[in-house]
Design a protein around this motif. Structure first.
Motif, PDB file in Angstrom:
ATOM      1  N   ARG A 208     -10.378   7.903 -16.608  1.00  0.00           N
ATOM      2  CA  ARG A 208     -11.871   7.651 -16.106  1.00  0.00           C
ATOM      3  C   ARG A 208     -11.895   7.253 -15.285  1.00  0.00           C
ATOM      4  O   ARG A 208     -13.453   7.319 -14.486  1.00  0.00           O
ATOM      5  CB  ARG A 208     -12.430   7.969 -17.384  1.00  0.00           C
ATOM      6  N   HIS A 209     -11.157   5.693 -15.634  1.00  0.00           N
ATOM      7  CA  HIS A 209     -12.159   4.369 -14.676  1.00  0.00           C
ATOM      8  C   HIS A 209     -11.591   5.031 -13.685  1.00  0.00           C
ATOM      9  O   HIS A 209     -12.183   4.360 -12.640  1.00  0.00           O
ATOM     10  CB  HIS A 209     -11.000   3.484 -15.661  1.00  0.00           C
ATOM     11  N   VAL A 210     -10.422   5.054 -12.948  1.00  0.00           N
ATOM     12  CA  VAL A 210     -10.293   5.807 -11.974  1.00  0.00           C
ATOM     13  C   VAL A 210     -11.800   6.540 -11.240  1.00  0.00           C
ATOM     14  O   VAL A 210     -11.497   6.417  -9.750  1.00  0.00           O
ATOM     15  CB  VAL A 210      -8.966   6.031 -11.494  1.00  0.00           C
ATOM     16  N   GLY A 211     -11.539   7.430 -11.909  1.00  0.00           N
ATOM     17  CA  GLY A 211     -12.708   8.352 -11.498  1.00  0.00           C
ATOM     18  C   GLY A 211     -13.722   8.007 -11.584  1.00  0.00           C
ATOM     19  O   GLY A 211     -14.675   7.982  -9.976  1.00  0.00           O
ATOM     20  N   VAL A 212     -14.523   6.979 -12.056  1.00  0.00           N
ATOM     21  CA  VAL A 212     -15.311   6.271 -11.473  1.00  0.00           C
ATOM     22  C   VAL A 212     -15.974   5.092 -10.500  1.00  0.00           C
ATOM     23  O   VAL A 212     -16.327   5.116 -10.220  1.00  0.00           O
ATOM     24  CB  VAL A 212     -16.403   5.288 -13.052  1.00  0.00           C
ATOM     25  N   THR A 213     -14.129   4.667 -10.088  1.00  0.00           N
ATOM     26  CA  THR A 213     -14.740   3.916  -9.125  1.00  0.00           C
ATOM     27  C   THR A 213     -13.911   4.580  -8.190  1.00  0.00           C
ATOM     28  O   THR A 213     -14.694   4.368  -6.109  1.00  0.00           O
ATOM     29  CB  THR A 213     -13.454   2.630  -9.083  1.00  0.00           C
ATOM     30  N   MET A 214     -13.919   5.666  -8.063  1.00  0.00           N
ATOM     31  CA  MET A 214     -13.790   6.603  -6.688  1.00  0.00           C
ATOM     32  C   MET A 214     -14.941   7.069  -6.701  1.00  0.00           C
ATOM     33  O   MET A 214     -15.014   7.777  -5.451  1.00  0.00           O
ATOM     34  CB  MET A 214     -12.948   8.011  -6.567  1.00  0.00           C
ATOM     35  N   LYS A 215     -15.850   7.583  -7.677  1.00  0.00           N
ATOM     36  CA  LYS A 215     -17.023   7.711  -7.213  1.00  0.00           C
ATOM     37  C   LYS A 215     -18.070   7.160  -7.087  1.00  0.00           C
ATOM     38  O   LYS A 215     -18.641   7.257  -5.708  1.00  0.00           O
ATOM     39  CB  LYS A 215     -17.926   8.699  -8.632  1.00  0.00           C
ATOM     40  N   GLU A 216     -17.824   5.876  -7.713  1.00  0.00           N
ATOM     41  CA  GLU A 216     -18.841   4.762  -6.717  1.00  0.00           C
ATOM     42  C   GLU A 216     -18.081   4.658  -4.927  1.00  0.00           C
ATOM     43  O   GLU A 216     -18.870   3.256  -4.215  1.00  0.00           O
ATOM     44  CB  GLU A 216     -18.391   3.696  -7.472  1.00  0.00           C
ATOM     45  N   GLY A 217     -17.274   4.183  -5.072  1.00  0.00           N
ATOM     46  CA  GLY A 217     -16.634   3.773  -3.250  1.00  0.00           C
ATOM     47  C   GLY A 217     -16.343   5.621  -2.877  1.00  0.00           C
ATOM     48  O   GLY A 217     -14.984   5.437  -1.764  1.00  0.00           O
ATOM     49  N   PHE A 218     -16.728   5.747  -3.224  1.00  0.00           N
ATOM     50  CA  PHE A 218     -16.011   7.750  -2.185  1.00  0.00           C
ATOM     51  C   PHE A 218     -16.549   7.987  -0.629  1.00  0.00           C
ATOM     52  O   PHE A 218     -16.010   7.913  -0.546  1.00  0.00           O
ATOM     53  CB  PHE A 218     -17.667   8.642  -2.769  1.00  0.00           C
ATOM     54  N   TRP A 219     -18.133   6.736  -0.434  1.00  0.00           N
ATOM     55  CA  TRP A 219     -18.516   6.987   1.003  1.00  0.00           C
ATOM     56  C   TRP A 219     -17.214   5.738   0.753  1.00  0.00           C
ATOM     57  O   TRP A 219     -16.682   5.745   2.295  1.00  0.00           O
ATOM     58  CB  TRP A 219     -19.520   6.383   1.565  1.00  0.00           C
ATOM     59  N   SER A 220     -16.726   4.790   0.707  1.00  0.00           N
ATOM     60  CA  SER A 220     -15.441   3.878   1.077  1.00  0.00           C
ATOM     61  C   SER A 220     -14.308   5.046   1.776  1.00  0.00           C
ATOM     62  O   SER A 220     -13.773   4.664   2.619  1.00  0.00           O
ATOM     63  CB  SER A 220     -15.760   2.846   0.720  1.00  0.00           C
ATOM     64  N   ILE A 221     -13.926   5.413   0.750  1.00  0.00           N
ATOM     65  CA  ILE A 221     -13.238   6.259   0.684  1.00  0.00           C
ATOM     66  C   ILE A 221     -12.587   7.376   2.057  1.00  0.00           C
ATOM     67  O   ILE A 221     -11.919   7.261   2.679  1.00  0.00           O
ATOM     68  CB  ILE A 221     -12.648   7.115  -0.353  1.00  0.00           C
ATOM     69  N   MET A 222     -14.040   7.708   2.173  1.00  0.00           N
ATOM     70  CA  MET A 222     -14.044   8.907   3.632  1.00  0.00           C
ATOM     71  C   MET A 222     -14.357   7.534   4.719  1.00  0.00           C
ATOM     72  O   MET A 222     -14.213   8.872   5.869  1.00  0.00           O
ATOM     73  CB  MET A 222     -15.486   8.921   2.983  1.00  0.00           C
ATOM     74  N   ALA A 223     -14.458   6.933   5.203  1.00  0.00           N
ATOM     75  CA  ALA A 223     -14.517   6.107   6.341  1.00  0.00           C
ATOM     76  C   ALA A 223     -13.096   6.312   6.990  1.00  0.00           C
ATOM     77  O   ALA A 223     -13.272   7.434   7.543  1.00  0.00           O
ATOM     78  CB  ALA A 223     -14.075   4.736   5.767  1.00  0.00           C
ATOM     79  N   PRO A 224     -11.477   6.132   6.056  1.00  0.00           N
ATOM     80  CA  PRO A 224     -10.450   6.150   7.051  1.00  0.00           C
ATOM     81  C   PRO A 224     -10.598   8.169   6.781  1.00  0.00           C
ATOM     82  O   PRO A 224      -9.745   8.519   7.504  1.00  0.00           O
ATOM     83  CB  PRO A 224      -8.980   5.563   6.302  1.00  0.00           C
TER      84      PRO A 224
END
Length: 427
Positions: A208-224
């Motif tokens: 759940r916590h990983v999912g929350v941070t990935m949701k918040e950082g979705f656009w950051s993760i999408m950069a690479p």
């Protein structure tokens, strides 16, 4: 005295006097040109051709995209994603630092940029959790070296230009070695931080916590994903991907995260101008120096002497790795690549080594140089952030360097580690 002798004597003398590598290269080349009576305008034309190439445009573009991502809040969100993946492990923050450097390295292409962006967030956080300041700084400096191995990578661009090899293939070849070195650094953290209680108070590992941070950082993760996906799919070239990275960061920073200010933009441009200017001057002088090396058959002479010593490719690989690690202690990465490639690449290819394989080992050895004294740029950055001496960081960084060197030897002796992905992708 021959022009070749003057080239090396003047270069060595200037280095011993403490002259910058750029000055040493340029003055040595000028002295050799004077000796043979050539017009200096020829030297300028030769050197200018080295920086007047389309692939070189990727250099300032990747530097700018990395600087913008720090100002836009992308790097901070990547760090949070990394932290959520380690939970309450005693080595959690240290592992997060390594993961964050891998994430950010897949965007910035620069070791010092990765160290600065991640270190500003992680070193104070690690010290606050009880980590020794020297260990926290050394861990960040060593992890920052992965920034030039995980594609995209500025040194890979320079090697591709110098060796006339595919930059896209170099990027593909860097994925597995970068992950291998990152995994090695994580193992060191697991061993050295075990039982020290650094993980107390950290959020427990949960999907759940990983999912929350990935949701918040979705656009950051999408950069690479956008950058590397576009390169590997053939949608755009590595040089074009750097421009795409800039516009993607501007869009995310202004319209989605709304953290990229005019001041942040100006600071990013200032950083880019300073770093790019320094690199291009090195390229300018190093190319002229390298042209003279080739003109006087110095690489051929070195190759003949090395092959006379031994024809065992395994022993030659060991000598080459030791030489590159030694060079990395005293010279800047891009200068090493420009000088060493025309000298060593013919030797290695004559022994049946793929140029991409050699280039990857070369870049990885340069990555170690970022965290070894006396030059180690990452160490200077981490030292300033952590407030500890270079001597202390150097001592604490030894286990990290040892693991990285072990991974490099594995790559040298088992080419499939480097070449598996490019061959799988049809190169």
């Amino acid at each position: 005295m021959s022009a070749a002798s003057i080239l090396f004597i003047s270069f060595g003398a200037l280095l011993l006097m403490g002259a910058p590598i750029t000055v040493s290269l340029g003055v040595a080349a000028m002295a050799a040109f004077f000796t043979v009576g050539q017009d200096l305008s020829t030297l300028v034309q030769v050197a200018f051709s080295s920086v007047n190439q389309f692939p070189i445009m990727a250099l300032p573009a990747f530097v700018l995209s990395g600087a913008l991502m720090e100002s836009a809040g992308i790097s901070r969100r990547l760090v949070k994603v990394a932290e959520s993946m380690v939970g309450t492990l005693d080595s959690g923050l240290a592992i997060s630092t390594t993961l964050a450097c891998i994430f950010f390295g897949a965007i910035s292409g620069s070791g010092p940029a990765t160290t600065a962006a991640v270190g500003m967030l992680m070193i104070p956080a690690m010290i606050k959790r009880g980590y020794d300041p020297g260990y926290a700084s050394a861990a960040t400096a060593a992890s920052g070296g992965v920034g030039i191995i995980i594609p995209p990578s500025i040194p890979m661009v320079i090697y591709g230009v110098t060796a006339q090899e595919s930059i896209t293939e170099m990027f593909m070849a860097g994925v597995v070695p970068g992950l291998l070195i990152g995994f090695g650094l994580i193992l060191v953290h697991l061993f050295r931080c075990r039982g020290k209680g650094y993980g107390k108070g950290m959020p427990p590992l949960s999907m759940r916590h990983v999912g929350v941070t990935m949701k918040e950082g979705f656009w950051s993760i999408m950069a690479p994903v956008v950058i590397l996906g576009g390169i590997y799919s053939g949608l755009f070239t590595p040089t074009e991907s750097a421009i795409v990275a800039i516009f993607y960061t501007l869009f995310v920073g202004i319209f989605i995260y709304k953290e990229l200010t005019l001041k942040g933009l100006m600071n990013s441009l200032e950083t880019t101008s300073w770093l790019t200017g320094r690199v291009l001057v090195i390229l300018f002088t190093a190319y002229a120096f390298g042209r003279l090396l080739v003109q006087y058959r110095i690489p051929d002479m070195i190759a003949e002497q090395l092959l006379a010593l031994t024809s065992d490719v395994h022993l030659i690989w060991l000598l080459v790795v030791i030489f590159l690690l030694f060079m990395g202690m005293f010279m800047e990465t891009l200068a090493i690549i420009m000088l060493v490639t025309p000298v060593l690449l013919p030797i290695m290819t004559s022994l049946g080594v793929d140029p991409i394989h050699f280039g990857m080992v070369l870049v990885c050895c340069c990555g170690v140089g970022f965290s070894t004294p006396p030059l180690g740029e990452n160490m200077f950055i981490a030292s300033g952030i952590g407030g500890v001496s270079l001597e202390e960081i150097s001592l604490k960084a030894l286990p990290f360097c040892a693991v990285t060197i072990g991974a490099i030897l594995l790559m040298a002796y088992f080419p499939s580690i480097v070449m598996w992905l490019p061959r799988t992708m049809g190169f």
